[in-house]
Write an enzyme that holds these catalytic residues in place. Structure first.
Site, PDB file in Angstrom:
ATOM      1  N   VAL A  21      36.639  51.865  38.792  1.00  0.00           N
ATOM      2  CA  VAL A  21      35.181  51.802  38.692  1.00  0.00           C
ATOM      3  C   VAL A  21      34.539  52.979  39.423  1.00  0.00           C
ATOM      4  O   VAL A  21      33.645  53.645  38.891  1.00  0.00           O
ATOM      5  CB  VAL A  21      34.656  50.466  39.254  1.00  0.00           C
ATOM      6  CG1 VAL A  21      33.126  50.440  39.231  1.00  0.00           C
ATOM      7  CG2 VAL A  21      35.210  49.301  38.453  1.00  0.00           C
ATOM      8  N   LYS A 210      32.309  34.234  40.841  1.00  0.00           N
ATOM      9  CA  LYS A 210      31.153  34.528  39.997  1.00  0.00           C
ATOM     10  C   LYS A 210      30.289  33.282  39.796  1.00  0.00           C
ATOM     11  O   LYS A 210      29.055  33.373  39.760  1.00  0.00           O
ATOM     12  CB  LYS A 210      31.629  35.097  38.659  1.00  0.00           C
ATOM     13  CG  LYS A 210      32.329  36.445  38.817  1.00  0.00           C
ATOM     14  CD  LYS A 210      33.063  36.873  37.562  1.00  0.00           C
ATOM     15  CE  LYS A 210      33.797  38.185  37.779  1.00  0.00           C
ATOM     16  NZ  LYS A 210      34.589  38.595  36.607  1.00  0.00           N
TER      17      LYS A 210
END
Length: 442
Positions: A21, A210
């Site tokens: 990333v 999450k």
């Protein structure tokens, strides 16, 4: 800081982490610097790339002259810190240090937010800076801002989603090809969808982090990772997948967060991650391969669907850079992202507060009266049968012949089902309880 609009000074960006990333964040910033300057209101200048191993080759998009291993000193020099290194430490300490020194922070670290989010949000508020985390849930899919901002005028009732690409790829492969769990996992690892150690994905830990973030945002309350019920997909067999197909359903690992109302009218939050059978007609049922999708049910807006790539370097970098532009604008023109909203302070509820249909698979002794015995046990616990299917005997000629049966129940309490399972396991006519899968989306 407020800059002179005619000649804005560059904002100093520190990137912590140069993995998949981080490298794409650096690459995209370097490819489109003028675009980012116009969107942010000032040039965005990377002053350092913090890594733990400065000897490692980071590829052609990472300027080696910017590599730093003095991470605390680096964040002290920055206006904005982009944390994409992951893990609890040193990420937590570095983020707090950055906030305390007046830097805004963008992070993709869902595990850290799920365990220590409130401490980070409080530090950002105390020092008058931003902490943004769009990339922490569902990769490139715009989800955090819609929940926090776009739906701020609505009442969210329920959020359910496929938020882990690895498990969705595995379950989708099992559905399409009839593969076993082990074979589908091996393919996912070969293709780069699963890590060498896939535990965090297949045991549901990633999805649970999450779910914690989604529940906190949706219901204006603090929901810790430990508050999330967790069950992974390692027990899902090809027989379960085939049974779901026969019933017009598909198995998905879902993160589900919702309001639940007790008998006294009080509200609580249920947050859980587990495999479910979804009807083929449900919008989430058709989400294939490593894609993510989140389904939101709101009082006024109704049903909303968010779909896209939930992982990968470039998709996640897209979300990081969206936060970077927004945070940079605040520093250039004045302003601040909304503070943490936890005014509702709703408690969390365990599974015992829930009711839903179930799919139950049993192996039983193949003789008259056994099905009636099973149905009786379920009935004694307030569980009624919607459909029942017998798959045949394993040894129809022998004295020890057994049969596999699949049962779909009407809505039943979680606690009642667990009691019924204990009683079924104690029966000498029940060889094994093979599967219990919740049914959602009816």
């Amino acid at each position: 800081m407020t800059q002179n609009a005619s000649a804005p000074q560059p904002l100093k960006i520190a990137v912590l982490g140069a993995g998949t990333v981080g490298t794409d964040v650096i690459r995209l910033l370097g490819q489109h610097p003028k675009d980012f300057a116009h969107r942010a209101g000032a040039p965005l200048e990377i002053i350092g790339i913090g890594v733990r191993d400065s000897s490692k080759d980071r590829g052609p998009h990472v300027d080696r002259s910017l590599i730093r291993d003095d991470l605390e000193a680096l964040v002290e020099e920055a206006d904005i810190v982009v944390e994409v290194m992951g893990g609890q430490e040193p990420a937590r300490s570095l983020i707090l240090h950055a906030l305390e020194n007046g830097a805004s922070v963008i992070t993709a670290n869902k595990a850290l937010l799920a365990t220590d989010g409130p401490a980070l949000y409080e530090a950002a508020d105390r020092h008058g800076v931003d902490i943004s985390f769009e990339a922490a849930v569902a990769g490139a899919i715009p989800l955090i801002r819609p929940l926090r901002d776009s739906l701020a005028g609505d009442r969210i009732e329920r959020v359910l989603g496929i938020v882990n690409g690895t498990t969705n790829y595995i379950l989708d492969a099992m559905t399409r090809t009839g593969q076993s769990f082990d074979d589908a996992l091996a393919d996912a690892q070969r293709l780069g969808y699963a890590e060498a150690d896939p535990t965090a994905d297949v045991e549901g830990q990633d999805a649970a982090a999450k779910a914690s973030i989604l529940a906190s945002l949706a219901f204006h309350s603090r929901v810790h990772l430990d508050d999330v019920f967790l069950e992974g997909i390692t027990r899902i067999s090809s027989d379960d997948v085939a049974a779901a197909e026969r019933l017009g359903r598909v198995i998905k690992l879902l993160s589900v967060v919702e309001r639940v109302t007790g008998e006294d009218g009080s509200e609580a939050i249920s947050a859980r991650v587990y495999p479910v059978m979804l009807p083929n007609a449900h919008p989430l049922a058709s989400v294939g391969e490593a894609f993510n999708a989140v389904f939101v049910e709101a009082e006024a807006a109704g049903e909303l669907m968010f779909y896209g790539q939930g992982a990968g370097g470039a998709p996640t970098a897209s979300a990081v850079l969206g936060d970077l532009v927004s945070v940079a604008r605040n520093r250039v023109f004045g302003g601040k992202e909304p503070d943490e909203s936890f005014y509702a302070k709703l408690p969390t509820a365990g599974l015992d507060a829930l009711s839903n249909p179930f799919y139950l698979a049993l192996t039983v002794v193949d003789r008259p009266g056994v099905l009636a015995d099973v149905a009786g046990i379920l009935s004694e616990n307030g569980i009624s049968i919607s459909t029942i299917h017998q798959e045949g005997a394993t040894d129809p000629e022998g004295s020890d012949a057994s049969a596999h049966i699949g049962i779909v129940t009407h809505t039943a309490g979680e606690k009642d089902m667990q009691t019924a399972l204990e009683q079924l396991r104690s029966r000498d006519t029940v060889t094994s309880v093979d599967s219990l899968v919740r049914v959602e989306g009816e």
